[in-house]
Write an enzyme that holds these catalytic residues in place. Structure first.
Site, PDB file in Angstrom:
ATOM      1  N   GLU A   1       2.065  47.734  88.377  1.00  0.00           N
ATOM      2  CA  GLU A   1       1.141  46.769  88.656  1.00  0.00           C
ATOM      3  C   GLU A   1       2.012  45.658  89.455  1.00  0.00           C
ATOM      4  O   GLU A   1       3.119  45.259  89.182  1.00  0.00           O
ATOM      5  CB  GLU A   1       0.563  45.914  87.352  1.00  0.00           C
ATOM      6  CG  GLU A   1      -0.767  45.127  87.522  1.00  0.00           C
ATOM      7  CD  GLU A   1      -1.047  44.274  86.387  1.00  0.00           C
ATOM      8  OE1 GLU A   1      -0.839  44.980  85.182  1.00  0.00           O
ATOM      9  OE2 GLU A   1      -1.657  43.363  86.483  1.00  0.00           O
TER      10      GLU A   1
ATOM     11  N   ARG B   1       8.785  53.921  75.725  1.00  0.00           N
ATOM     12  CA  ARG B   1       9.570  52.877  76.834  1.00  0.00           C
ATOM     13  C   ARG B   1      10.773  52.446  76.425  1.00  0.00           C
ATOM     14  O   ARG B   1      11.172  52.761  75.203  1.00  0.00           O
ATOM     15  CB  ARG B   1       8.488  51.606  76.953  1.00  0.00           C
ATOM     16  CG  ARG B   1       8.651  50.757  75.701  1.00  0.00           C
ATOM     17  CD  ARG B   1       7.806  49.500  76.149  1.00  0.00           C
ATOM     18  NE  ARG B   1       6.565  49.643  76.740  1.00  0.00           N
ATOM     19  CZ  ARG B   1       6.366  48.915  77.915  1.00  0.00           C
ATOM     20  NH1 ARG B   1       7.190  48.054  78.497  1.00  0.00           N
ATOM     21  NH2 ARG B   1       5.200  49.114  78.714  1.00  0.00           N
TER      22      ARG B   1
ATOM     23  N   LYS C   1       7.382  41.860  82.128  1.00  0.00           N
ATOM     24  CA  LYS C   1       7.301  41.145  83.532  1.00  0.00           C
ATOM     25  C   LYS C   1       6.767  39.656  83.113  1.00  0.00           C
ATOM     26  O   LYS C   1       7.407  38.775  83.824  1.00  0.00           O
ATOM     27  CB  LYS C   1       6.486  41.943  84.303  1.00  0.00           C
ATOM     28  CG  LYS C   1       7.177  43.053  85.056  1.00  0.00           C
ATOM     29  CD  LYS C   1       6.166  43.661  85.889  1.00  0.00           C
ATOM     30  CE  LYS C   1       5.406  44.706  85.568  1.00  0.00           C
ATOM     31  NZ  LYS C   1       4.352  45.542  86.312  1.00  0.00           N
TER      32      LYS C   1
HETATM   33  P1  ATP Z   1       5.685  45.119  81.598  1.00  0.00           P
HETATM   34  O1  ATP Z   1       5.046  45.095  80.020  1.00  0.00           O
HETATM   35  O2  ATP Z   1       7.264  45.021  81.749  1.00  0.00           O
HETATM   36  O3  ATP Z   1       4.991  44.149  82.358  1.00  0.00           O
HETATM   37  P2  ATP Z   1       4.067  47.254  82.531  1.00  0.00           P
HETATM   38  O4  ATP Z   1       3.827  48.534  81.640  1.00  0.00           O
HETATM   39  O5  ATP Z   1       2.844  46.327  82.435  1.00  0.00           O
HETATM   40  O6  ATP Z   1       5.321  46.686  82.093  1.00  0.00           O
HETATM   41  P3  ATP Z   1       3.529  48.277  85.077  1.00  0.00           P
HETATM   42  O7  ATP Z   1       3.848  47.827  86.239  1.00  0.00           O
HETATM   43  O8  ATP Z   1       2.220  48.627  84.481  1.00  0.00           O
HETATM   44  O9  ATP Z   1       4.406  47.331  83.939  1.00  0.00           O
HETATM   45  O10 ATP Z   1       4.301  49.818  84.854  1.00  0.00           O
HETATM   46  C1  ATP Z   1       4.568  50.769  85.664  1.00  0.00           C
HETATM   47  C2  ATP Z   1       4.920  51.958  84.961  1.00  0.00           C
HETATM   48  O11 ATP Z   1       6.365  51.916  84.585  1.00  0.00           O
HETATM   49  C3  ATP Z   1       4.140  52.567  83.871  1.00  0.00           C
HETATM   50  O12 ATP Z   1       3.650  53.870  84.154  1.00  0.00           O
HETATM   51  C4  ATP Z   1       4.769  52.102  82.551  1.00  0.00           C
HETATM   52  O13 ATP Z   1       4.473  52.947  81.662  1.00  0.00           O
HETATM   53  C5  ATP Z   1       6.212  52.067  83.140  1.00  0.00           C
HETATM   54  N1  ATP Z   1       7.116  51.396  82.376  1.00  0.00           N
HETATM   55  C6  ATP Z   1       6.905  49.872  82.171  1.00  0.00           C
HETATM   56  N2  ATP Z   1       7.853  49.275  81.629  1.00  0.00           N
HETATM   57  C7  ATP Z   1       8.635  50.501  80.983  1.00  0.00           C
HETATM   58  C8  ATP Z   1       9.637  50.675  80.215  1.00  0.00           C
HETATM   59  N3  ATP Z   1      10.271  49.583  79.480  1.00  0.00           N
HETATM   60  N4  ATP Z   1      10.165  51.821  79.832  1.00  0.00           N
HETATM   61  C9  ATP Z   1       9.685  53.252  80.598  1.00  0.00           C
HETATM   62  N5  ATP Z   1       8.759  52.905  81.373  1.00  0.00           N
HETATM   63  C10 ATP Z   1       8.085  51.654  81.647  1.00  0.00           C
HETATM   64 MG    MG Z   2       0.854  47.312  82.964  1.00  0.00          MG
END
Ligand code: ATP
Ligand code: MG
Length: 556
Positions: free
Chosen positions: A38, A262, A272
């Site tokens: 995102e 994760r 984020k």
């Molecule tokens: P955050 O909670 O840090 O904002 P998010 O999951 O909302 O992370 P996205 O931009 O939606 O962030 O994530 C893009 C991809 O990266 C998704 O497939 C998500 O599962 C993966 N991802 C995000 N954070 C992690 C993590 N800590 N470990 C492994 N994969 C991750």
């Molecule tokens: Mg997300």
């Protein structure tokens, strides 16, 4: 791509097993994965795990990976983030097959929603968000049907179109899937598919005032692209039945969702939203502050893509949440830098040494990297006035202090052995200089080269040294898991996470340092040039210390 170390035959992780089975069974000819960030922040080391997994699978099994921006929430997204995400993925060493945007599917998704309404599988609900939440029930009690659940197909079509046309205010109506209000899986209790949001979108502008929810957009985007393996993190396990339900009811390409744990890293935060708070509240200098767990921060700090890929490889892919020790990440960067970093001498806290029996000046040769069999060498100016590290001298040494003290000898790295003859002090009794004598012929190749001394120390020639600012970083948080502590996670910030040495004395060869180079300041740590470097000031970041000193500090 150069890999640090070819791991011996490793067992497959559970996702590789699934892929191999799918290929064996002929379920797909080629696999297609996607990385779906995102664009609401910069990528962090957790994303790197997901990137290495998704792109790594495609590389290993001859498939491809799409980069899909999951930009269905207009409020938090920005093109600045889109650019940084692309830069970070390329920096890690991966190239995507296609650059796509979920927002490009807004028309299709709208049509999918209409199709579900026509099948009697979606309805417009006028309830407020509180009413909807209350009607959902609890995991142990079934939910209640909304009074709007039995609206006719025609009425729903008309209302949904009116929602799209902007006839209602934010929150006045939503579109819900008609699944099962009594399902033990809360995600299936008529989840919201669309909400009204009169907001400007970074790509579609003001074309839309209704936006699809994650659950409705994500799986459908996967299907549109023919993604074979849609890999996400464990929070989405309970969403999988809904993911499958939409695909089944819409009769789309059967993408499949798989979940892995994760990455959680100690002494930092990874969401984020929290990282954005650190940036906005100026607790760090920006997304690329070298203390941040973002890829841009790690890059600025001196981490290499190889070290991050090695880290992703070492942590593997699990089905259960766990906390990874940041010292593993530090191990991975040391492992790489030890092999590629050029050795240089830099004195952090100078003490003057005057060599009383040496006159003139010469150039001594020193190897750039003893780990490299084909190492190059450089020349260093040597003269009678040098700086050594103040901590390498003790006037009254304790038993096991082998460095310089009155009457004792040490070797100056790549140069001569010196002996401390006299200690010079100022009026307050502070040591200001050491008068020493050197042993002629004690350089490599000389007649006294084999003389035994117990320590070798680094040094610089005062007349030739250049100065540089050094930034020494430590963990950004004092608490192992700052988000779990009571109160605000920001209360756990380590006040000593940055130490600045205004002017260290460096050997003159560092004047030519470039941004891509990596250095080991001998006995001190690994460093790289920081972007704050200007014509009149060089700035170096410490990437990591030479050894793991944290464990010791914590025990003390
Ligand atoms: P955050 O909670 O840090 O904002 P998010 O999951 O909302 O992370 P996205 O931009 O939606 O962030 O994530 C893009 C991809 O990266 C998704 O497939 C998500 O599962 C993966 N991802 C995000 N954070 C992690 C993590 N800590 N470990 C492994 N994969 C991750
Ligand atoms: Mg997300």
């Amino acid at each position: 791509m150069t890999e640090i170390k070819k791991e011996e035959e490793k067992s497959l992780n559970f996702i590789e097993e699934i892929v191999e089975e799918d290929l064996r069974a002929g379920r797909y000819k080629n696999i297609l994965t996607r990385f779906p960030p995102e664009p609401n922040g910069y990528l962090h080391i957790g994303h790197a795990k997901s990137i290495c997994l998704n792109f790594g699978l495609a590389l290993k099994y001859g498939g491809k990976t799409n980069l899909r921006f999951d930009d269905t929430n207009p409020v938090t997204e920005d093109t600045e983030y889109v650019e940084s995400i692309k830069e970070d993925i390329r920096w890690l060493g991966f190239e995507w097959a296609q650059e796509l945007y979920a927002s490009d599917y807004f028309d299709k998704l709208y049509q999918f929603a209409v199709a579900l309404i026509k099948k009697g599988l979606a309805y417009v609900d006028d309830s407020s968000s509180e009413e909807i939440a209350a009607g959902k029930g609890t995991p142990t009690e079934p939910g209640r049907d909304s009074p709007y659940r039995s609206r006719s197909v025609d009425e729903n079509l008309e209302l949904f179109e009116a929602m799209r046309a902007g006839k209602y205010k934010d929150g006045e109506k939503v579109l819900r899937a008609k699944v099962d209000m009594a399902s033990p899986n809360m995600q299936l209790r008529d989840p919201i598919m669309y909400r009204i949001k009169k907001a400007h979108h970074h790509r579609t502008g003001d074309a839309w005032c209704i936006y699809p929810m994650y659950d409705f957009a994500h799986g459908q985007s996967d299907s549109i692209e023919n993604i074979t393996h849609s890999i996400c993190t464990l929070e989405f396990v309970s969403h999988r039945p809904l993911y499958d339900w939409f695909i089944e009811k819409l009769e789309l390409f059967p993408s499949r969702q798989y979940e892995f744990a994760r990455l959680n890293l100690n002494y930092t935060v990874m969401s984020k939203r929290k990282l954005l708070q650190l940036v906005n509240e100026k607790l760090v200098t920006g997304w690329d502050d070298p203390r941040m767990p973002t890829l841009s921060g790690l890059r600025r700090r001196g981490y290499t893509p190889e070290s991050i890929r090695l880290f992703a490889d070492k942590i593997g892919v699990q089905k259960r949440d766990n906390m990874i020790d940041v010292s593993l990440l530090e191990y991975c960067i040391r492992e790489h830098l030890n092999r590629i970093a050029a050795r240089r001498m830099v004195v952090f806290d100078p003490l003057k040494v005057i060599i009383t029996n040496y006159t003139g000046e010469e150039r001594v040769k020193s190897e750039d990297n003893p780990e490299d069999p084909g190492t190059t060498h450089r020349e260093l100016p040597f003269s009678p006035e040098l700086y050594i590290e103040r901590e390498d001298f003790m006037e009254i040494p304790p038993k096991k202090f082998f460095r310089l003290s009155p009457g004792k000898m040490v070797r100056l790295k790549s140069a001569y052995i010196i002996q401390c003859d006299e200690v010079v002090k100022d009026a307050d009794g502070r040591v200001t200089a050491l008068k020493c004598s050197y042993i002629p012929g004690s350089k490599t190749g000389g007649e006294n080269a084999n003389m035994k001394v117990q320590a070798t120390i680094h040094w610089v020639s005062i007349a030739h040294a250049i100065t540089a600012e050094l930034r020494l970083y430590d963990r950004l948080f004092k608490a192992e898991d700052p988000s779990r502590e009571e109160g605000d996670f920001k209360d756990n910030i380590n006040p000593d996470s940055l130490q600045v040495i205004g002017a260290a004395y460096a050997e003159p060869s560092l004047k030519k340092a470039t941004f891509n180079e990596r250095f080991q300041f001998m006995r001190k740590g690994y460093f790289c040039l920081d972007k704050d470097t200007s014509e009149d000031k060089m700035v170096f970041n410490r990437t990591v210390t030479l050894k793991d000193t944290w464990a010791k500090v914590q025990k003390a």
